[in-house]
Write a protein that holds these residues in place. Structure first.
Motif, PDB file in Angstrom:
ATOM      1  N   SER A   1      38.707  -1.635 -68.993  1.00 31.50           N
ATOM      2  CA  SER A   1      39.676  -2.422 -68.222  1.00 31.50           C
ATOM      3  C   SER A   1      40.742  -1.519 -67.603  1.00 31.50           C
ATOM      4  CB  SER A   1      40.341  -3.474 -69.104  1.00 31.50           C
ATOM      5  OG  SER A   1      39.388  -4.356 -69.619  1.00 31.50           O
ATOM      6  N   LEU A   2      41.230  -0.556 -68.376  1.00 35.88           N
ATOM      7  CA  LEU A   2      42.213   0.392 -67.835  1.00 35.88           C
ATOM      8  C   LEU A   2      41.606   1.209 -66.702  1.00 35.88           C
ATOM      9  CD1 LEU A   2      43.942   1.654 -71.099  1.00 35.88           C
ATOM     10  CD2 LEU A   2      44.942   0.229 -69.300  1.00 35.88           C
ATOM     11  N   THR A   3      40.373   1.633 -66.874  1.00 41.77           N
ATOM     12  CA  THR A   3      39.698   2.387 -65.808  1.00 41.77           C
ATOM     13  C   THR A   3      39.590   1.550 -64.546  1.00 41.77           C
ATOM     14  OG1 THR A   3      38.423   3.619 -67.453  1.00 41.77           O
ATOM     15  CG2 THR A   3      37.581   3.613 -65.197  1.00 41.77           C
ATOM     16  N   PHE A   4      39.230   0.283 -64.694  1.00 42.35           N
ATOM     17  CA  PHE A   4      39.125  -0.600 -63.538  1.00 42.35           C
ATOM     18  C   PHE A   4      40.475  -0.776 -62.849  1.00 42.35           C
ATOM     19  CE2 PHE A   4      39.727  -4.870 -61.818  1.00 42.35           C
ATOM     20  CZ  PHE A   4      38.806  -4.838 -60.789  1.00 42.35           C
ATOM     21  N   LEU A   5      41.526  -1.043 -63.622  1.00 47.46           N
ATOM     22  CA  LEU A   5      42.851  -1.246 -63.034  1.00 47.46           C
ATOM     23  C   LEU A   5      43.349  -0.005 -62.313  1.00 47.46           C
ATOM     24  CD1 LEU A   5      44.650  -3.342 -65.788  1.00 47.46           C
ATOM     25  CD2 LEU A   5      43.931  -4.091 -63.517  1.00 47.46           C
ATOM     26  N   ILE A   6      43.129   1.158 -62.901  1.00 47.24           N
ATOM     27  CA  ILE A   6      43.549   2.403 -62.256  1.00 47.24           C
ATOM     28  C   ILE A   6      42.764   2.619 -60.970  1.00 47.24           C
ATOM     29  CG2 ILE A   6      43.568   4.913 -62.490  1.00 47.24           C
ATOM     30  CD1 ILE A   6      44.171   4.444 -65.481  1.00 47.24           C
ATOM     31  N   THR A   7      41.467   2.382 -61.023  1.00 50.15           N
ATOM     32  CA  THR A   7      40.641   2.543 -59.823  1.00 50.15           C
ATOM     33  C   THR A   7      41.108   1.592 -58.726  1.00 50.15           C
ATOM     34  OG1 THR A   7      38.751   3.131 -61.209  1.00 50.15           O
ATOM     35  CG2 THR A   7      38.277   2.485 -58.947  1.00 50.15           C
ATOM     36  N   ALA A   8      41.317   0.332 -59.069  1.00 50.66           N
ATOM     37  CA  ALA A   8      41.753  -0.650 -58.084  1.00 50.66           C
ATOM     38  C   ALA A   8      43.109  -0.273 -57.489  1.00 50.66           C
ATOM     39  CB  ALA A   8      41.814  -2.040 -58.716  1.00 50.66           C
ATOM     40  N   ALA A   9      44.034   0.193 -58.326  1.00 51.41           N
ATOM     41  CA  ALA A   9      45.358   0.576 -57.831  1.00 51.41           C
ATOM     42  C   ALA A   9      45.278   1.775 -56.902  1.00 51.41           C
ATOM     43  CB  ALA A   9      46.287   0.882 -59.006  1.00 51.41           C
ATOM     44  N   VAL A  10      44.497   2.768 -57.270  1.00 50.26           N
ATOM     45  CA  VAL A  10      44.368   3.954 -56.416  1.00 50.26           C
ATOM     46  C   VAL A  10      43.713   3.593 -55.097  1.00 50.26           C
ATOM     47  CG1 VAL A  10      43.168   6.169 -56.206  1.00 50.26           C
ATOM     48  CG2 VAL A  10      44.406   5.626 -58.293  1.00 50.26           C
ATOM     49  N   VAL A  11      42.653   2.794 -55.131  1.00 52.93           N
ATOM     50  CA  VAL A  11      41.981   2.397 -53.892  1.00 52.93           C
ATOM     51  C   VAL A  11      42.936   1.614 -53.002  1.00 52.93           C
ATOM     52  CG1 VAL A  11      40.182   0.890 -52.953  1.00 52.93           C
ATOM     53  CG2 VAL A  11      39.642   2.479 -54.788  1.00 52.93           C
ATOM     54  N   TYR A  12      43.700   0.694 -53.592  1.00 53.37           N
ATOM     55  CA  TYR A  12      44.601  -0.121 -52.786  1.00 53.37           C
ATOM     56  C   TYR A  12      45.755   0.703 -52.207  1.00 53.37           C
ATOM     57  CZ  TYR A  12      47.802  -3.719 -51.282  1.00 53.37           C
ATOM     58  OH  TYR A  12      48.649  -4.481 -50.520  1.00 53.37           O
ATOM     59  N   PHE A  13      46.471   1.429 -53.090  1.00 51.84           N
ATOM     60  CA  PHE A  13      47.680   2.104 -52.640  1.00 51.84           C
ATOM     61  C   PHE A  13      47.412   3.390 -51.857  1.00 51.84           C
ATOM     62  CE2 PHE A  13      49.415  -0.429 -56.197  1.00 51.84           C
ATOM     63  CZ  PHE A  13      50.353  -1.136 -55.474  1.00 51.84           C
ATOM     64  N   LEU A  14      46.330   4.072 -52.153  1.00 51.69           N
ATOM     65  CA  LEU A  14      46.078   5.338 -51.473  1.00 51.69           C
ATOM     66  C   LEU A  14      45.050   5.250 -50.354  1.00 51.69           C
ATOM     67  CD1 LEU A  14      46.097   7.841 -54.464  1.00 51.69           C
ATOM     68  CD2 LEU A  14      47.969   7.207 -52.940  1.00 51.69           C
ATOM     69  N   MET A  15      44.299   4.144 -50.291  1.00 52.96           N
ATOM     70  CA  MET A  15      43.289   4.034 -49.242  1.00 52.96           C
ATOM     71  C   MET A  15      43.513   2.817 -48.345  1.00 52.96           C
ATOM     72  SD  MET A  15      39.862   5.048 -51.259  1.00 52.96           S
ATOM     73  CE  MET A  15      39.660   6.628 -52.034  1.00 52.96           C
ATOM     74  N   LEU A  16      43.525   1.627 -48.922  1.00 51.61           N
ATOM     75  CA  LEU A  16      43.591   0.417 -48.113  1.00 51.61           C
ATOM     76  C   LEU A  16      44.938   0.218 -47.433  1.00 51.61           C
ATOM     77  CD1 LEU A  16      41.651  -2.135 -50.330  1.00 51.61           C
ATOM     78  CD2 LEU A  16      40.853  -0.926 -48.319  1.00 51.61           C
ATOM     79  N   LEU A  17      46.028   0.376 -48.167  1.00 50.32           N
ATOM     80  CA  LEU A  17      47.351   0.164 -47.596  1.00 50.32           C
ATOM     81  C   LEU A  17      47.651   1.135 -46.445  1.00 50.32           C
ATOM     82  CD1 LEU A  17      49.596  -1.883 -48.115  1.00 50.32           C
ATOM     83  CD2 LEU A  17      50.657  -0.240 -49.632  1.00 50.32           C
ATOM     84  N   PRO A  18      47.434   2.440 -46.621  1.00 49.53           N
ATOM     85  CA  PRO A  18      47.656   3.336 -45.478  1.00 49.53           C
ATOM     86  C   PRO A  18      46.732   3.045 -44.300  1.00 49.53           C
ATOM     87  CG  PRO A  18      47.571   4.593 -47.507  1.00 49.53           C
ATOM     88  CD  PRO A  18      47.162   3.204 -47.840  1.00 49.53           C
ATOM     89  N   MET A  19      45.469   2.674 -44.571  1.00 44.11           N
ATOM     90  CA  MET A  19      44.542   2.355 -43.477  1.00 44.11           C
ATOM     91  C   MET A  19      45.002   1.116 -42.727  1.00 44.11           C
ATOM     92  SD  MET A  19      41.902   3.050 -41.699  1.00 44.11           S
ATOM     93  CE  MET A  19      40.956   4.224 -42.605  1.00 44.11           C
ATOM     94  N   LYS A  20      45.484   0.110 -43.460  1.00 43.60           N
ATOM     95  CA  LYS A  20      45.970  -1.112 -42.819  1.00 43.60           C
ATOM     96  C   LYS A  20      47.177  -0.802 -41.935  1.00 43.60           C
ATOM     97  CE  LYS A  20      47.826  -5.658 -43.853  1.00 43.60           C
ATOM     98  NZ  LYS A  20      48.351  -6.534 -44.888  1.00 43.60           N
ATOM     99  N   ARG A  21      48.105  -0.001 -42.430  1.00 40.10           N
ATOM    100  CA  ARG A  21      49.283   0.362 -41.630  1.00 40.10           C
ATOM    101  C   ARG A  21      48.882   1.155 -40.400  1.00 40.10           C
ATOM    102  NH1 ARG A  21      53.289   2.002 -46.567  1.00 40.10           N
ATOM    103  NH2 ARG A  21      53.742  -0.128 -47.214  1.00 40.10           N
ATOM    104  N   TRP A  22      47.926   2.060 -40.542  1.00 38.66           N
ATOM    105  CA  TRP A  22      47.465   2.862 -39.402  1.00 38.66           C
ATOM    106  C   TRP A  22      46.817   1.956 -38.363  1.00 38.66           C
ATOM    107  CZ3 TRP A  22      42.522   3.941 -37.482  1.00 38.66           C
ATOM    108  CH2 TRP A  22      42.481   4.931 -36.522  1.00 38.66           C
TER     109      TRP A  22
END
Length: 165
Positions: free
Chosen positions: A96-117
């Motif tokens: 569960s911790l691995t999943f949450l960390i993965t989801a947070a990294v994907v969202y904050f470091l990949m999806l959010l910057p891509m959406k803003r761009w």
């Protein structure tokens, strides 16, 4: 082999080739490869950072956390269960911790910057390609309101010009 059978085979193979060459299939394959490589990074973070933090309160190996469901429960020194039934909730917590960390990294470091761009690119393309629509003046808006009110008074199905007597 008949011509119809070979034509069907070529058609199926041609369709399969077209399917593989679509952009979204290639993108999906790249995403799977990147995701597999990224999994190693996340697992290392969980084992090297998260587990020791949790270990400050107990053991650093979350997989060792278990509850005896049906006893008596015994294990060998290697952790192998010799008797009883264990519920290994530590492994679930670790996953569960691995999943949450993965989801947070994907969202904050990949999806959010891509959406803003993408939003910046869309705003930039709107300002350069679309000329601003001229704003309607108060006089034009009042004229539209007047015309709408006159049309409502006349009722549907009548001509826009009143009949003269």
């Amino acid at each position: 082999m008949s011509d119809s059978a070979s034509g069907k085979k070529t058609g199926v193979l041609g369709g399969f080739k077209a399917f593989l060459m679509r952009g979204n299939v290639v993108d999906l394959a790249v995403a799977v490869v990147i995701g597999a490589a990224f999994t190693n990074i996340v697992n290392s973070v969980v084992k090297g950072v998260i587990n020791p933090i949790v270990g400050a309160f107990g053991t650093s190996d979350l997989d060792r956390y278990a509850a005896c469901l049906k006893g008596p429960c015994t294990r060998k020194a290697t952790g192998e269960v010799t008797q009883g039934v264990y519920i290994q909730w530590g492994a679930v917590l670790s996953a569960s911790l691995t999943f949450l960390i993965t989801a947070a990294v994907v969202y904050f470091l990949m999806l959010l910057p891509m959406k803003r761009w993408q939003e910046r690119q869309a705003a930039r393309s709107r300002t350069t390609t679309e000329p601003a629509a001229p704003a309607e003046t108060e006089l034009e808006l009042l004229a539209q309101i007047r015309d709408t009110l006159l049309e409502q008074r006349r009722g549907p199905g009548t001509d826009s010009v009143p009949a003269q007597r």
